[in-house]
Every structure is written in structure tokens, then in C-alpha cells.
Enzyme design. Sequence first.
Site, PDB file in Angstrom:
ATOM      1  N   TYR A 149       0.844  -0.994   0.021  1.00  0.00           N
ATOM      2  CA  TYR A 149      -0.022  -0.250  -0.035  1.00  0.00           C
ATOM      3  C   TYR A 149       0.947   1.200  -0.040  1.00  0.00           C
ATOM      4  O   TYR A 149       1.600   1.537   1.139  1.00  0.00           O
ATOM      5  CB  TYR A 149      -0.965  -0.059   1.302  1.00  0.00           C
ATOM      6  N   GLN A 151       1.654   4.766  -0.104  1.00  0.00           N
ATOM      7  CA  GLN A 151       0.890   6.153   0.241  1.00  0.00           C
ATOM      8  C   GLN A 151       1.880   7.075   0.615  1.00  0.00           C
ATOM      9  O   GLN A 151       2.107   8.063  -0.187  1.00  0.00           O
ATOM     10  CB  GLN A 151      -0.105   6.180   1.452  1.00  0.00           C
ATOM     11  N   THR A 152       2.648   6.908   1.553  1.00  0.00           N
ATOM     12  CA  THR A 152       3.664   7.935   2.195  1.00  0.00           C
ATOM     13  C   THR A 152       4.655   7.964   1.161  1.00  0.00           C
ATOM     14  O   THR A 152       4.917   7.318   0.364  1.00  0.00           O
ATOM     15  CB  THR A 152       4.223   7.851   3.490  1.00  0.00           C
ATOM     16  N   SER A 158       2.419  12.731   7.144  1.00  0.00           N
ATOM     17  CA  SER A 158       1.033  13.201   7.564  1.00  0.00           C
ATOM     18  C   SER A 158       0.181  13.882   6.588  1.00  0.00           C
ATOM     19  O   SER A 158      -1.009  13.391   6.519  1.00  0.00           O
ATOM     20  CB  SER A 158       1.494  13.953   8.702  1.00  0.00           C
ATOM     21  N   ARG A 321      16.747 -11.352  40.480  1.00  0.00           N
ATOM     22  CA  ARG A 321      17.914 -10.594  40.945  1.00  0.00           C
ATOM     23  C   ARG A 321      18.019 -10.229  42.413  1.00  0.00           C
ATOM     24  O   ARG A 321      17.098  -9.754  42.804  1.00  0.00           O
ATOM     25  CB  ARG A 321      17.958  -9.320  40.067  1.00  0.00           C
ATOM     26  N   ARG A 348       9.025   1.968  39.738  1.00  0.00           N
ATOM     27  CA  ARG A 348       9.210   2.286  38.458  1.00  0.00           C
ATOM     28  C   ARG A 348       8.158   0.857  37.576  1.00  0.00           C
ATOM     29  O   ARG A 348       7.869   1.124  36.416  1.00  0.00           O
ATOM     30  CB  ARG A 348      10.797   1.896  38.049  1.00  0.00           C
ATOM     31  N   GLY A 434      22.010  -3.185  34.279  1.00  0.00           N
ATOM     32  CA  GLY A 434      23.082  -3.714  33.144  1.00  0.00           C
ATOM     33  C   GLY A 434      22.438  -4.790  32.265  1.00  0.00           C
ATOM     34  O   GLY A 434      22.411  -4.520  31.043  1.00  0.00           O
ATOM     35  N   THR A 455       4.188   6.702  15.438  1.00  0.00           N
ATOM     36  CA  THR A 455       4.227   7.667  14.424  1.00  0.00           C
ATOM     37  C   THR A 455       3.375   7.189  13.556  1.00  0.00           C
ATOM     38  O   THR A 455       2.854   8.018  12.801  1.00  0.00           O
ATOM     39  CB  THR A 455       5.574   7.659  13.750  1.00  0.00           C
ATOM     40  N   GLU A 457       0.051   5.459  11.399  1.00  0.00           N
ATOM     41  CA  GLU A 457      -1.408   5.655  11.397  1.00  0.00           C
ATOM     42  C   GLU A 457      -2.042   6.952  12.192  1.00  0.00           C
ATOM     43  O   GLU A 457      -2.778   6.802  12.948  1.00  0.00           O
ATOM     44  CB  GLU A 457      -2.090   4.604  12.384  1.00  0.00           C
TER      45      GLU A 457
END
Lengths: 699, 699
Positions: A149, A151-152, A158, A321, A348, A434, A455, A457
Amino acid sequence: MAHVPQWVRDLKPSGPQGSEILAQERDGSAVNVEQLKTFLFGQEALQRKQKVLKVLQSEKVFEKSQDYFEGRTDKFERALARAKKLRQLTVKHGWNDTEQRAANDLISEPLPYGLHEGMYLKTLRDQGTPEQHEKYLKHAEAYQHIGCYAQTELGHGSNVRGLETTATWNSDDKTFTIHSPHLTASKWWIGSLGKMANHASVMAQLIIDGKSYGPHPFVVQIRDLKTHELLPNVYAGDIGPKFGYNTMDNGFLLFNHVKVPHVAMLARFSAVDPKTNRYLKPSSPTLVYGTLTWVRSTIVLQSGSVLARGVTIATRYLAVRRQFQDRDAPEWQLGENQTLNYTMVQIRLLPLLATCFALHFTGKGMMALYEANQKKMSQRSSKDQQELRGAGPEETQSGSDLLADLHGTSCGLKSLCSQTAAEGLEACRRAMGGHGYSAFSGVGHWFLDYVPTCTWEGDNYMLTQQVARYLLKSARSVLKGNEPNNDTTEILAHYLKRQDVGAAFDILGKDEDIVAAYAWRSAYFIFEALRQRDELKQSWNSLLVQFYKLSRAHSQYLVVKNFYETLQSPSISSELDPETLTLLHKLFRLYALHTLESESSEFFTSSACTVSQIRLARTKAVMQLLEEIRPHAIRLVDSWDFPDFQLNSSLGRYDGKVYEDMFYRASELNPLNRITVDPYPESATLFKKDESRNLKGKL
Amino acid sequence: MAHVPQWVRDLKPSGPQGSEILAQERDGSAVNVEQLKTFLFGQEALQRKQKVLKVLQSEKVFEKSQDYFEGRTDKFERALARAKKLRQLTVKHGWNDTEQRAANDLISEPLPYGLHEGMYLKTLRDQGTPEQHEKYLKHAEAYQHIGCYAQTELGHGSNVRGLETTATWNSDDKTFTIHSPHLTASKWWIGSLGKMANHASVMAQLIIDGKSYGPHPFVVQIRDLKTHELLPNVYAGDIGPKFGYNTMDNGFLLFNHVKVPHVAMLARFSAVDPKTNRYLKPSSPTLVYGTLTWVRSTIVLQSGSVLARGVTIATRYLAVRRQFQDRDAPEWQLGENQTLNYTMVQIRLLPLLATCFALHFTGKGMMALYEANQKKMSQRSSKDQQELRGAGPEETQSGSDLLADLHGTSCGLKSLCSQTAAEGLEACRRAMGGHGYSAFSGVGHWFLDYVPTCTWEGDNYMLTQQVARYLLKSARSVLKGNEPNNDTTEILAHYLKRQDVGAAFDILGKDEDIVAAYAWRSAYFIFEALRQRDELKQSWNSLLVQFYKLSRAHSQYLVVKNFYETLQSPSISSELDPETLTLLHKLFRLYALHTLESESSEFFTSSACTVSQIRLARTKAVMQLLEEIRPHAIRLVDSWDFPDFQLNSSLGRYDGKVYEDMFYRASELNPLNRITVDPYPESATLFKKDESRNLKGKL
């Protein structure tokens, strides 16, 4: 080097062994993994996965042990072999789309037929006429035509309206001339084009009689069906190595006045009348538009599992760990502490674990919204369809409110969820210290292959303009006094009613108040932006940053709401044990309060919370939740049901044999260990011995 | 495929050309690039770079065109060739350390002699006796011994005291036995070990008569000097591919009761007396300690340039890239807008540009602090040295305040600056949209090679505990009424004096008030954490998250302060044009206000700012600064003086020929375009033609 001495083979990791630790972790929690698994994915999908997994594991080509060592060409070659085998298996076992997707998930790398299957076939099906289905689709479905396909372009991503490739109608011989007027017109990034495709669906500016009618799709043959060489006046190839996604042959494509017949223009929605040489207007652009919404909804749906893969690996490794003793530990407590016990590691990782559930439930909600809307759309009268004709999404009228809502929601959530998943994966990788840098962690390449989702769609930043447009329009409607007709307008109307009274949300006491606080903050910033655009007449460009934040705020509200509503479902207590359900409630609170804290300045500014509430959330509630969720971390990640085959990770092994697997891959699988270098700077020889090159044949 | 048809060669990008756009950008700004360059790096360093660059560019082996295409083994082979050539050139031209570093910066990839040069030589020099210099260092300096620094193990990274490798003293024959008792004792991640080293400086637990004395360094030969094969009872190799850093042979290493002589233990600071068989205590651990501080200071110093490389590439590309028309643009304004003109792009990029300067000046400040302290340290009396003996950094007394200050500062800044640079690089890459994913962007691999800096030389999260310990100690001292003796204690004392009066900082009006607001926030959270630890007796583990935030807050204060002070330097107006200087002031404000806004909840909570100030900063001041800095963006990145040779980037080319270069690399350099595939799933053939394998020889 391939020979490992016996004394090395005899070595074990120092105790306790990873397998013992994970067994202990699993014993220490009553989370019902089977139940939760089924709640997340359903029995059917789980069984499908097992069935497909068994088939894949019996095929040598899907064995992943060399994946992390290969250069680009070898990587692509192996992916091609896998793509072919997968197609053969699909035919042999009669797998449907869902089963094929399950296989792709398990193989977990972009395969070179990907865009043929994902986009070329879809474009032909959706936009082709019966005649075109006969001429193109039939061959494509039989894999005689391999398509892409296109397109870009090199110069345009965009901005689709800015594409440079032209398709000029020749009224004399009833053909189109496809042409690339500049280097920047080169099609670029097109998956399955670089090496694979012999056909392309090319988006090109339709020109009739000197007038441009915007981009339209044309089917063009680009390579010989037999020799696979490029056809004359076509120049195409692979665009080269990328940050990730290197098993895919993303390609470029240029045309030098290539003629194609009238039938090449996909004509279901618009066409050129060969008799009158006139353009026939699209009958319903909203249907085409629906495809993009579907693609974005799928991205939202997948984001939870995408992230869960990294969280699973990191959680298992960080349980195995052990490093340092706890500073305040009593003297009798010997040995090092599991790193998962440190609050800095928990903060985290565990909110990301909660995020997996939040994204997954949001994805399911998004899909349900999409399907409900599809149903309603198809029930609409033809009168409604008439209204839509010719109108783009931003200008759709009341008749298409549903579509606008779906569009705004899918854009905002695609942006937020893919961003969250990608950044979360990198956070997981880095939390592993590490060893997170080793390819054998299995998180790095997964991140690299996934991150383009931010980025494609619709660029995650660009999309937020669409969301803002939708939200501003909703706010204008509410201000005009229109009755709320969906959730967005309801929260806006509620805000207007309460704005002179203010908010008083008990975010630490009541779950529904958390949702209400998110709604309040979103509504506050929507009206704030509206004021700047409509009253203060600020330029669109000057408001882009605010629009981005607005979209993020509103989408976070949607995620929190979806998570909350999932837990309110009447049937849930029959599906889950009370302990497991309680834990899901805690995960909800962890996601919602942790996100609230990291966005706290917006909650202050909008007066949705007080400074003191946020401080308490941070220092008390969140820390308390980490402690309560910690013992169940391993069972919670087990519930995401990733087979080792799929993870391909030393650190994330189900059995905890982390170090043994790292060592095995490094010492025995690593081709670099089949060379002996000449290390001295004066000597011209680089390698004294090189047995690495014939490794490929051996494995 | 290698043959590009003439019609393709004739194509140009659609106008305006990138080169025209960048020329226009440079014309539109009066920033004095030469001056600013000199201000940043000094004349001497700039000339050195040009000299070295000329030499490197004349050697074919440093030509980078194939770098992005290679698999691991080829990558390593090329890096080895480069390392050898660089060594030969260093000898030939008599380059000193600074010149060698300049060459390494220009080559911009980790080379396999890296750890021999960086760590093995340094360890021998710093920790060896004259006898050991004669026996080991001499050969290492002549590159007859290639060495590495073998500290971390499969099971232990941050916790050096937990290393498992043992060095047992044999009093009978006066030797040590080096042994790896478990698989987790395997040395791991050791640079230059996997393929290159024939010697290793091995950190092992010294055991004398059954008693352990902690980790000490031992020189061990591991490979034959002639055949380069592993010696008996040594097992070593490369640990396999990594997220980045793949030109380095990070290795593993195991010993099976390997005997080394008494001289193998590096004995400058501590030793075993072969006569008495007793341990001789280290005379000054602080000197060893100083090495780590130096390494961290270097990381801080480099962080500005590291980030500037990504910012340079992104800024140039986003100036050349044009996409969409401005929505509010007048009709006569034809053509698409430069993406750098969109505020959503500016807010992602220009604060990072300001950050490059902030980090660079902070790095210079950090180095100055290090050097000043080195000087003072060496002036200290031996009495002071005695005091230090045997004391770790956290327990050092008033005599070593300087060292503690330097340690705290370097840990906090290393953590903040490397994190900021790594995340900034990925933000630059993503700001470039689709083309940012191409290897030819030059940002992806740079990020991947840099990001381990977040983990090595002290994990960025672990380090913040050291900072917190230092800050809490400083606060205790101030509370006791001790006179402030450095900047940290001064801001703490100032805060105490003002705490009943509160703060009233004019952050939008006065630059010095911005600095003061950062100091206030830091002091507030230091005392807050102290209260929780000392009064409320909270466990160390429960405070880790707060410690992390504390370290970040304090380090951001240091960065803002360093930037501010650089601009206050008396000589600055003689070094820079007024326009350039004004712009630097704006960059200071952009960095400080943008960072303040993104951390706004801490500024609220500490009452350093009001909600209204933050809102104004976000909606007015920052947006205004973006607009004012935008026209100078290209010249500002030009000032960082990266030659195209170093950037190796299509998107960051100085001349703006972005699309031409992307196309050239994809079509002509890409080995994958030398194969023709067989695309059909039933056929067993993968490649119909493969001319890629012999490409290596040809280039």
C-alpha cells in the site's frame, strides 16, 4: 570456543536459584492465574494460542535462537523463510484471520508479507469493484500477486493531500499515467515493497483535464511475475536499515510516466467516467474513514499486551535478581535482597503493571465502541448517508456525531496508549540495570519494533489536533445549550453546572471520585482552550501545545473510566475470586493515583484536587499500594500468559533460570565466539581464525 | 539494482531545496557562530579537531558509508580495523591523550581497545607499584599486553562488595588462586575482554587464612600472547549482541583455580605481606575514590555535546522538512510550512537546544570543582590524610567535606545529566517523525550507544541514594548551627532563616530569582526528607523514591545555577556580541522556566512559586521565548561545530541536502538491494539472485 569445558558446565548460579525464588513467589500469592487469564482474554483465545503454538514449535524455521545475532540481510532472509512457512501452514491447517494473528503474535516479528496481508488485500476488498476483485483481489488472495500500500512519500507523510505522485487521465486512450515528478515524490516507508511486492496500490493525485481531484488509489504492477525484476520505468528498492522493524522490507518506489488501464483506479467510492471523462464523486468517504478508526482501535487494544510483555520480563528478572542487603534489615536476615523489594524499583515497575490492565480494558472498551457504532451506522437510513456525503470528519453534522465521537476517542487513545506502551517498555528495560542492555533481555528489540507505532497511523502529536477539534466542538455544542448526547458532552455539561460551586472529590476515599476528578480536569482544560480559541482568538498554531495536553488529559480520563467500569461489571464477581478482584481494585487505584500524581499540576490548576491530597496520594496511598501489590507481582504477570517461545528472553523465563540462559546464549550460540582475533595494532591481520561465516548453514 | 536509471538520477526534490532553506535560515540570524563556538570549546580544541579530522578523512577505513548496514560480526571486524589504524596514527603523529579523544569523538563508535586504554592502563598506573609498572604497564603501553578491567559479574553489578570471584592467598608458595565458585561469579559486560584482551585486571575477594578482606585488583593473563587462544582453566568470550555498543566486545570470564604470583595483586594501596602472610591496610581509599568522581565528572561534561548532536540533526531536518499549510495563514502565503514553525515541534526541540547549553556549562563547572578540589586535596597535610584512612565516603568527617561535596555533586549531576541527554536524544529522534526511524537519521544508533551511560559508573537511580546521604548530612550540620561552608549548606541555612517569612520569588521578572526558587525547592525537600528519616524514623527503603526526587531537584538547581553564573562572568561581554549574549540569556530562561513548569508540582508544594506564576510561565513566557529563539535555531546548532563526517546523518547534513542523501544511501549503498527475492510462498527458493555477500570486498 564452541567446546565448553566440563568445569564450566558444572557451575551453577549461587543460591537461592531463580527457579526456587519464582516458585516461592508463586506460592506466596493466592491470585487465581487461570481465572484472571480467562477474564483478560477469554477461553477461546487462550486455546487458540496453545493450538497455534504447538504447530509453530514443531517447525525448525521458527526456532529463535539465532535471531539476536543476525545482520540485516540474514535477518530478512530468515523472516522471508518464516513468512513462507507461515503461509503454507495457514493453508494447510485452514487457519482463519484470528488464528493467523495469533501465530503472528507468537512469532513476534514483522514478516515481509505483512503489508500484503494487512493493507493490500484490505484496500482491494474495501475499495475495489467486483470487476477489480476479479482482476486483482483473486490473484492477491492466491499470493500470485504480492502487493503493498504505497501512500507516504519521501517528502510527505502526515499531509496526504500534499502527495506529489500524479495519475493523469488520458481521455484519448482511456488510461492513466502514473508519474513521480520529483525525488520527494518517491514512495517511502512502504512495507513489503522493498523486495517482495510485484503490485502496489499507489495513492496518487488524480488529474483530469489539468484539474486535480486529490489522492486516489491505483493498482500498478511493478515487478515481473516470473523474474521478479523491476518493470521498465519503475524504480523501487528497500529503504535501508531502521531503528527497529528490520525484518520488513520497507521500500521506495518511483514511476517514469507509467501507463495503467482505466480499471487500475479502485472505483468503489469514486471513479472517472470513461465516456464523459468526468470525475464521479465519492459516495461515502466515512466508510473509508472507518478503516483508519478500526486500525487505531486495534492499536489501543494491543497496547496493554505490548507493554505487559516488557513488564512480565522485568518483573520476573527483578524478582530473581538480588543485590545489596536492606540497610535497615535486622542482623539475622542474611543474604541479599530481591531487587523487586526496593521501593525505587517498585515505583518504576508496579504502576506499569497496573497500566497494562488499564490499557487492556480501555482497548476492549474502544473495540466495543467501534463495534456498537458500526452497527448503528449500518442501521442508519439512507437519508443520513446522504447528509454525510462529501463531508470530512471535522465538518460532520449532528447526524454523524457518533462517528465524530468514535474518531476523537480513537485518535486520543491511539496517541496516549501507544506512547504509554512504548515509553513503558523502555522503562522496563532500564529498570533491569546492566542486563537490560543485553539483546537476550528480549525487551530492547521488542521496543524497537513497536516504537514506530507512535508515528504511523497518525503521528501521536498530530493526532491530538483532531482530538482538540472534537472536544472544542463538543464544548461549543454544550455552551449553546444542546442536550448532552454522549459521555463527553455529559462531563462538560456537569462541569458547567458545578463550576460556581467547585469540586470536592474524595480521591483517596472513593474510587468513583477519582474518575470524577479526571473528568473535571478534562472539562476545565477544554473550556480553557475554547476560551483562548473563540474569545481571545489565539492562532491555531499557538495553541498546539495546549491541544496536546488537552488530548492527553481527556484520554487519561477515558482510561481511568474504562478501568473503573470494567470493575463495576455485574458479572465480575462470578468470574473472579474475591482476592483477585480486590487486587484488580488496587491496580486500578495504583494506576489512577500514580498517573494523577505525575500530572498533579493540572489537577491543582483545575482545582480538581488539593495540594494536600496529592501529597497524601504520593507519600501514603501509592506507597501503601506498592506494598500490597508486590507479593502478587509474579502471579499477576503470569496471567498475561506469554509462552517462553514468544518472549525469547533470558531474563523473563517462566522458570527463573535467568543466568543459565544468559550464559548459554553468550557462550554457545554467539557467532562472535567462533572467531579468534589478532589483537595487536601493528599487524594487518584482523581475524586469526573465523568459523563464524559457515555458522548459518550449520544451524 | 546498483544501476540507477538516468531518469531517476535526473530527479530533484520539489522546491524550495533544503540547501536554499538552510542558507535562508543562516541569513536570518545574526548569531556569531565563530564566537559562540570559541566560547563553548576554546580555540585550541576547535583547531585540534580540524587537524585530527583531516587525518582521519584521508584514511579509507574511517569512511562510514557501510556502518548502518552491518551485522554484528562485520561491525566488530570493521571496528577492529579502525582501532588498529587509529593506534598506528596516534603513534605516527605523536598524538597526546586530548588528540586521541578528539579522534575518538569524530569516529563516534566504541572501539575495541577502549577499555584497554580507558581502564586497564589507568588501573595499572594508579594502583600499581613501580615493580608492577615494569612488569605490566610497560607492555600494556606498548600494546603487547591488551588488557581489560574485570569487575562486574553475571550476578553482581552495583554491589561491588558482593562479588563472588575469589583470590585466595597461598602462604606455602606465596601465590594467589583466582577462582569462580559459581556461574554467577562469571565476569560480565567487561569491555575489550570478549575478543581482544590477553590480560585482565580482575576484581576478586581477597581471602587470607579463611578470612575475606573485600574486593582487590589482580592482574591475570588470560590468553596466549602468540596464538591468542585461551589459557588452560580460563573460559572467556563475547557476551553477545546488545541494545547498542555492538562494536565493543563486552565479555565474560571464568577461572578454574588459576594460580598467579604475589606480584599480580596491585599493591600501591594495599597488599599481602609475603613474609608475615598478613594484610596491609589501604593507605588512602579516597584517592581511588577520586577516580570514580573524575569519570562521573567527565560524563557530566560530555552530556551537553552528546545531546547537541541529536538536536543539531533534528533542528536542521525540521527546518528543511515542510508539511501542511498553517491553518491561519493568509491565502497569499503559498506552500507548506517548515515543521520547525509549529509550536508543538518547537516545544519539543528548543528547550532541548537550551538544555545542551545548560549541561555544557554545568559540565565545565563540575570539572572546575573537581580540579579545585584536587588541588586542595594535594595541599592537605598528612594529618588530614590520616583521618581519612579506612573511612568510606559516607562516613568522612569534616576534614573531607570537600570530597563529600564533590562526591554528592558528581553523583547527582551524573544521574541527571546522562538521563537528560539520553531521553533528549530519543525525543529528537521522535520529533523527526517517520524519517527519524531510518538508520540514516544518525540519531538512533547514537542514542543506543549512549544510553548505557545511564547505568554504568553508578546506576542513575542507585546514585541518588549517595546524593541524599550527602544532603541529609549537610542539613543535619546546618541544624546543629554549624556555619555554612559551601553552597549546599548556604542554601539550607538561608532557607531556615526565611522559612517563617516564606518565599517571594519574581521568577518571571528576575533571572536571579529563578535560581533562588530552585534553591528554595531543593532546601524544602531536603528538610522534609530529613524529618521523615530522623524524626519519623522511616525506613531507608521507604524513602528511596523521595531520595530520587530530592537528588533530581538539587541537581536541577545546580544546572540552573551553573548556567546563570556562566552568563554573569565578567569577561563574557568581551567574548560575545550583544545579540549572541542576549540569546544565551533567553536560552537560560527557556531551560529554567520550561524545567520549572515540568516539575511544577514540587514548586507549588514547596511554595517556591504560585500556581499563577507557573501558568504564566507556561502560557506566556515559554511560548514567547520559543518565538524569539526560533529564528536563530540553525545558527545556534551550527555553533556546536559537528562536521558531517562525525554526524554521519542524512537528515542532519550541514548543506540541507536531506532527501538526496536519504535516497542515495537507500538506493546505492544498501546491500539488500543487491538481492532479488522469490516472493511466492510455495517456492522453497528465498533469493533468486544474491550479490550482497561479496559486497564487503568491493567497498
